[in-house]
Design a protein around this motif. Structure first.
Motif, PDB file in Angstrom:
ATOM      1  N   TYR A 105       0.835  -1.201   0.000  1.00 39.79           N
ATOM      2  CA  TYR A 105       0.000   0.000   0.000  1.00 39.79           C
ATOM      3  C   TYR A 105       0.874   1.258   0.000  1.00 39.79           C
ATOM      4  O   TYR A 105       2.055   1.225   0.346  1.00 39.79           O
ATOM      5  CB  TYR A 105      -0.892   0.027   1.248  1.00 39.79           C
ATOM      6  CG  TYR A 105      -2.270  -0.539   1.052  1.00 39.79           C
ATOM      7  CD1 TYR A 105      -3.392   0.288   1.002  1.00 39.79           C
ATOM      8  CD2 TYR A 105      -2.461  -1.913   0.926  1.00 39.79           C
ATOM      9  CE1 TYR A 105      -4.664  -0.237   0.834  1.00 39.79           C
ATOM     10  CE2 TYR A 105      -3.726  -2.443   0.756  1.00 39.79           C
ATOM     11  CZ  TYR A 105      -4.834  -1.593   0.704  1.00 39.79           C
ATOM     12  OH  TYR A 105      -6.098  -2.123   0.534  1.00 39.79           O
ATOM     13  N   TYR A 159      -3.763   4.345   5.598  1.00 43.49           N
ATOM     14  CA  TYR A 159      -3.633   3.581   4.355  1.00 43.49           C
ATOM     15  C   TYR A 159      -4.422   4.298   3.261  1.00 43.49           C
ATOM     16  O   TYR A 159      -5.637   4.486   3.369  1.00 43.49           O
ATOM     17  CB  TYR A 159      -4.145   2.161   4.553  1.00 43.49           C
ATOM     18  CG  TYR A 159      -3.267   1.345   5.499  1.00 43.49           C
ATOM     19  CD1 TYR A 159      -2.176   0.643   5.011  1.00 43.49           C
ATOM     20  CD2 TYR A 159      -3.540   1.300   6.857  1.00 43.49           C
ATOM     21  CE1 TYR A 159      -1.368  -0.106   5.865  1.00 43.49           C
ATOM     22  CE2 TYR A 159      -2.742   0.562   7.722  1.00 43.49           C
ATOM     23  CZ  TYR A 159      -1.667  -0.131   7.221  1.00 43.49           C
ATOM     24  OH  TYR A 159      -0.860  -0.863   8.068  1.00 43.49           O
ATOM     25  N   HIS A 177      -4.080   3.758  -0.593  1.00 43.94           N
ATOM     26  CA  HIS A 177      -4.549   2.877  -1.667  1.00 43.94           C
ATOM     27  C   HIS A 177      -3.447   1.874  -1.985  1.00 43.94           C
ATOM     28  O   HIS A 177      -2.282   2.061  -1.589  1.00 43.94           O
ATOM     29  CB  HIS A 177      -4.902   3.681  -2.928  1.00 43.94           C
ATOM     30  CG  HIS A 177      -3.784   4.576  -3.383  1.00 43.94           C
ATOM     31  ND1 HIS A 177      -2.698   4.117  -4.089  1.00 43.94           N
ATOM     32  CD2 HIS A 177      -3.600   5.919  -3.219  1.00 43.94           C
ATOM     33  CE1 HIS A 177      -1.871   5.114  -4.340  1.00 43.94           C
ATOM     34  NE2 HIS A 177      -2.404   6.230  -3.826  1.00 43.94           N
ATOM     35  N   LYS A 178      -3.821   0.820  -2.684  1.00 37.85           N
ATOM     36  CA  LYS A 178      -2.812  -0.150  -3.127  1.00 37.85           C
ATOM     37  C   LYS A 178      -1.892   0.529  -4.134  1.00 37.85           C
ATOM     38  O   LYS A 178      -2.329   1.374  -4.929  1.00 37.85           O
ATOM     39  CB  LYS A 178      -3.490  -1.361  -3.748  1.00 37.85           C
ATOM     40  CG  LYS A 178      -4.300  -2.181  -2.742  1.00 37.85           C
ATOM     41  CD  LYS A 178      -5.126  -3.278  -3.437  1.00 37.85           C
ATOM     42  CE  LYS A 178      -4.220  -4.293  -4.119  1.00 37.85           C
ATOM     43  NZ  LYS A 178      -5.008  -5.432  -4.664  1.00 37.85           N
ATOM     44  N   ASN A 191      -3.392  -1.054  -8.101  1.00 40.88           N
ATOM     45  CA  ASN A 191      -4.732  -1.458  -7.682  1.00 40.88           C
ATOM     46  C   ASN A 191      -5.327  -2.490  -8.628  1.00 40.88           C
ATOM     47  O   ASN A 191      -6.278  -2.219  -9.377  1.00 40.88           O
ATOM     48  CB  ASN A 191      -5.634  -0.233  -7.599  1.00 40.88           C
ATOM     49  CG  ASN A 191      -6.950  -0.535  -6.894  1.00 40.88           C
ATOM     50  OD1 ASN A 191      -7.074  -1.539  -6.198  1.00 40.88           O
ATOM     51  ND2 ASN A 191      -7.929   0.340  -7.086  1.00 40.88           N
ATOM     52  N   ASN A 227      -5.843  -0.535 -14.832  1.00 38.97           N
ATOM     53  CA  ASN A 227      -5.160  -0.034 -13.628  1.00 38.97           C
ATOM     54  C   ASN A 227      -3.667  -0.333 -13.629  1.00 38.97           C
ATOM     55  O   ASN A 227      -2.979  -0.034 -12.641  1.00 38.97           O
ATOM     56  CB  ASN A 227      -5.799  -0.620 -12.375  1.00 38.97           C
ATOM     57  CG  ASN A 227      -7.160   0.003 -12.067  1.00 38.97           C
ATOM     58  OD1 ASN A 227      -7.537   1.025 -12.656  1.00 38.97           O
ATOM     59  ND2 ASN A 227      -7.919  -0.624 -11.174  1.00 38.97           N
TER      60      ASN A 227
END
Length: 734
Positions: A456, A480, A482-483, A486, A510
């Protein structure tokens, strides 16, 4: 008859050796009758030191002839040896110098008082300057304070001694005293036994009180010096620290490996997290892109030190740069960076592993002890970026392809999930079974745990602490965001997109493509950092025999008693990754290292200054000066009040007597004034005497002590008789 009596009395007085002091001032209108009483109306005995006395209008002591004068010089000189002065020794008297006049004037008391006040203020300002400072060279500072205190005390006492003498002479001129009381008045400041005279206290308590102060004055030095002490304590202050750094990975977005990137005003270049390949020799060629190939060696060297160490690493002298000499400090920084978000998926008696991110684990619980014989099993490479994206030559330039190149060339399709199962034990130092024989001992010794972590982007709030020259940190908050990529990895399906990378993840839109240069370069930096952790923990450990091909064995994640994973391995993995991130500060050439005061400016290897100040809390444990100003000011306030009362009394005594110079108590002055004139005790020390003035020959003003026995008469050798001549007391003139 009265005229004859007066003449007889004058003859006896002048010829019999009374204590007479000549005065060349103008004749006084005061006359004495045969009994020695003043004929001035309204006065039993007028003091020569009152404004109404003629003596007030006479010249001061320095102008008075201290030798005996007589109406009959031939009689006064009978039996005396007359020394004729040598012609060669006769010199004209030189006028006194300015300093001699000043030192003997009444203003010298005021000057001494002012010096005492100045010393007291200097003492206060010295201790005020030292208050709260570290006690360096404390002995010398304390000695300096004692010296200043002594100077203040000496100045006050000197002023008081001068005032005491003048006030004492004033008192003996105003009323009669026994000889013993006179001794006490003048001697109390020098002889402590004279302080116990009841008569002196009753008639002149102020003079005696001033004498007590002289004896008590050492207390000024004792109490004032004790107001500065040295204490050991820890002190805190909110201030600004000059060399606080933070991280800003956005600097990677503008970094081009083709150019040397040097921070302003420095000489060393910034270091990237990544190494790059390119599709064409020139950036202007069709289809040109730069794509990631591997982690830079500079960052890898930092990561290896952390992976196989015990804690985050810090550069040398960082605490000195940030906090300053002799200080500990702490500060808080904020930055956005990579991190792993973990979740526990199975434990203990669970029969299956929960899904994570829509995917199941790549292993089963039956593989982990006690059901299996794996004490550690980590899969951290599923969907990993393939460094060989296409068939390429030097610098990654494709050798058998022409533009346009494959769309997904160099794209970050996903960030591999860390899947980790391990066997947990209660006590690592105990002996545990190493053979899966299905026994209760085996089943009870181990507990299987499984967790997974996703990569993340986080917003970190970190408290940096520098104590004893060492750096430590605590992540106080993790947001946190975002990844990093994603997408979700698709297990069991390969990608067929014209590249050698077979990773397939959804959704494809993505993916992070090289054409999105800022985002791609920042993602590449995160990927480089995460890959170092994943490469370390990937692999497994089997028992018996502790069989492994993983790099994790020598790391802090494995205990060395039986090579079992440490307790709470999930937290240990996350902490290990955060140690790598914080260790970036150990090499400020890394491009992400920036000034905390302005994260848009790379710090490089420079040492911060006022322009890079960042809020911090400094603490210092040591010996510090502590100043009790209330005590010191109280001591000096009492001292000043007493000394001022004394100076005022002495000043007024001289003023009322019309004196410009102080009466002196020096030996030479006493010897000259007495000129072998002696005063004999008639009965005992309680004989009452008084210092008075009479008329001398030719209108000359004379001074003498006379005895009071209901009337006043002169004390002469004939009065006392031969039997008392051996009892002598000198009378000192000031």
């Amino acid at each position: 008859m009265g005229s004859q009596l007066n003449q007889h009395q004058s003859d006896d007085t002048n010829a019999s050796g009374r204590l007479l002091y000549g005065d060349n001032s103008e004749p006084s209108s005061v006359s004495f009758n045969p009994q020695g009483q003043s004929t001035e109306p309204g006065s039993h005995l007028q003091s020569p030191y009152t404004p109404s006395s003629p003596v007030f209008r006479s010249r001061h002591d320095s102008q008075i002839n201290p030798l005996i004068q007589s109406d009959r010089p031939e009689e006064a000189m009978k039996g005396r040896r007359v020394l004729k002065p040598s012609k060669t020794s006769v010199q004209a008297a030189r006028p006194p110098s300015f300093w001699d006049t000043l030192l003997h004037s009444k203003w010298s008391m005021v000057i001494c008082l002012a010096i005492g006040v100045a010393a007291a203020l200097g003492h206060h300002f010295l201790y005020w300057h030292l208050d709260g400072r570290e006690a360096v060279n404390q002995q010398w500072w304390l000695r300096l304070g004692q010296f200043i205190s002594f100077c203040a005390k000496a100045a006050f006492v000197l002023a008081l001694l001068m005032a005491h003498s003048q006030a004492a002479w004033r008192e003996v001129g105003l009323r009669s005293y026994s000889i013993k009381a006179v001794d006490s008045l003048f001697g109390a400041a020098h002889d402590a036994t004279e302080l116990f005279s009841r008569e002196a206290w009753k008639k002149s308590w102020l003079v005696m009180f001033l004498a007590i102060y002289v004896w008590a004055s050492p207390l000024v030095v004792i109490f004032s010096s004790a107001t500065l002490s040295v204490i050991a304590e820890t002190r805190y202050e909110e201030t600004m620290c000059p060399s606080v750094r933070t991280l800003n990975f956005s600097h990677e977005e503008t970094n081009d490996f083709r150019f040397i990137n040097i921070p302003d005003g420095q000489q060393l270049r910034s270091l990237s997290f990544s190494l790059w390949n390119t599709t064409t020799p020139s950036p202007d060629d069709e289809g040109h892109i730069d794509y990631w190939t591997k982690t830079s060696d500079q960052f890898a060297s930092i990561a290896y030190k952390v992976l196989y160490g015990k804690d985050a690493i810090a550069r040398e002298n960082v605490a000195l740069e940030v906090c300053g000499p002799g200080w500990n400090c702490s500060t808080t920084i904020n930055f956005v960076g990579p991190g792993y978000k973990c979740e526990q998926l199975a434990s203990g008696d669970d029969t299956e592993i929960k899904l994570f991110g829509g995917n199941s684990a790549p292993f089963n619980l039956t593989d982990i002890a006690p059901r299996g014989n794996l004490t550690y099993y980590a899969v951290a490479d599923e969907g990993d970026y393939d460094p060989q994206q296409i068939n390429s030559g030097e610098a990654g330039i494709p050798v058998d392809l022409e533009p346009p190149f494959p769309k997904n060339l160099g794209a970050f399709r996903t960030e591999p999930v860390i899947w980790l199962g391990y066997a947990s034990v209660d006590k690592l130092t105990e002996k545990h079974p190493d053979l899966n024989d299905g026994s209760d001992a085996w089943n009870n010794a181990y507990e299987s745990l499984v967790f997974a972590c996703d990569h993340y982007e986080l917003n970190y709030t970190v408290n940096l602490n520098y104590t004893g020259g060492l750096q430590s940190y605590e992540v106080v908050k993790r947001d946190y965001l975002h990844k990093i990529v994603n997408t979700t990895f698709v297990r069991g399906e390969d990608s067929d997109d014209g590249t050698l990378d077979e990773t397939k993840a959804v959704p494809e839109e993505n993916y992070v493509f090289p054409a999105d240069i800022p985002n791609y370069r920042r993602t590449a930096a995160y990927h480089s950092m995460g890959k170092q952790l994943r490469d370390l923990i990937h692999g497994d450990i089997k028992i018996p025999g502790t069989i492994t091909e993983s790099k994790v064995i020598p790391s802090r994640l494995i205990d060395r008693h039986e090579w079992l994973p440490v307790p709470n391995l999930q937290e240990a993995v996350r902490r290990l990754y955060e140690d790598i991130i914080i260790s970036l500060f150990s090499d400020p050439q890394m491009i992400a290292v920036s000034w905390a005061s302005d994260a848009t400016k790379r710090s490089g290897v420079a040492i911060g200054g006022e322009e890079t100040n960042h809020p911090c809390i400094r603490q210092q444990t040591g010996n510090f000066f502590f100043y009790q100003w209330q005590v010191l000011m109280s001591v000096y306030a009492v001292t000043l009040a007493i000394a001022s009362v004394g100076v005022v009394s002495g000043f007024l005594a001289m003023h009322k007597e019309g004196l410009r110079e102080q009466r002196e108590m020096r030996f030479s002055s006493i010897a000259e004034a007495t000129n072998e004139i002696r005063m004999f005790k008639e009965v005992d020390m309680d004989t009452m005497v008084r210092y008075v003035g009479i008329n001398g020959a030719g209108g000359e003003r004379l001074y003498q002590f006379e005895r009071e026995d209901g009337r006043y008469r002169s004390i002469s050798r004939s009065d006392l008789g031969e039997k008392n001549r051996g009892s002598v007391r000198e009378v000192r003139e000031v």
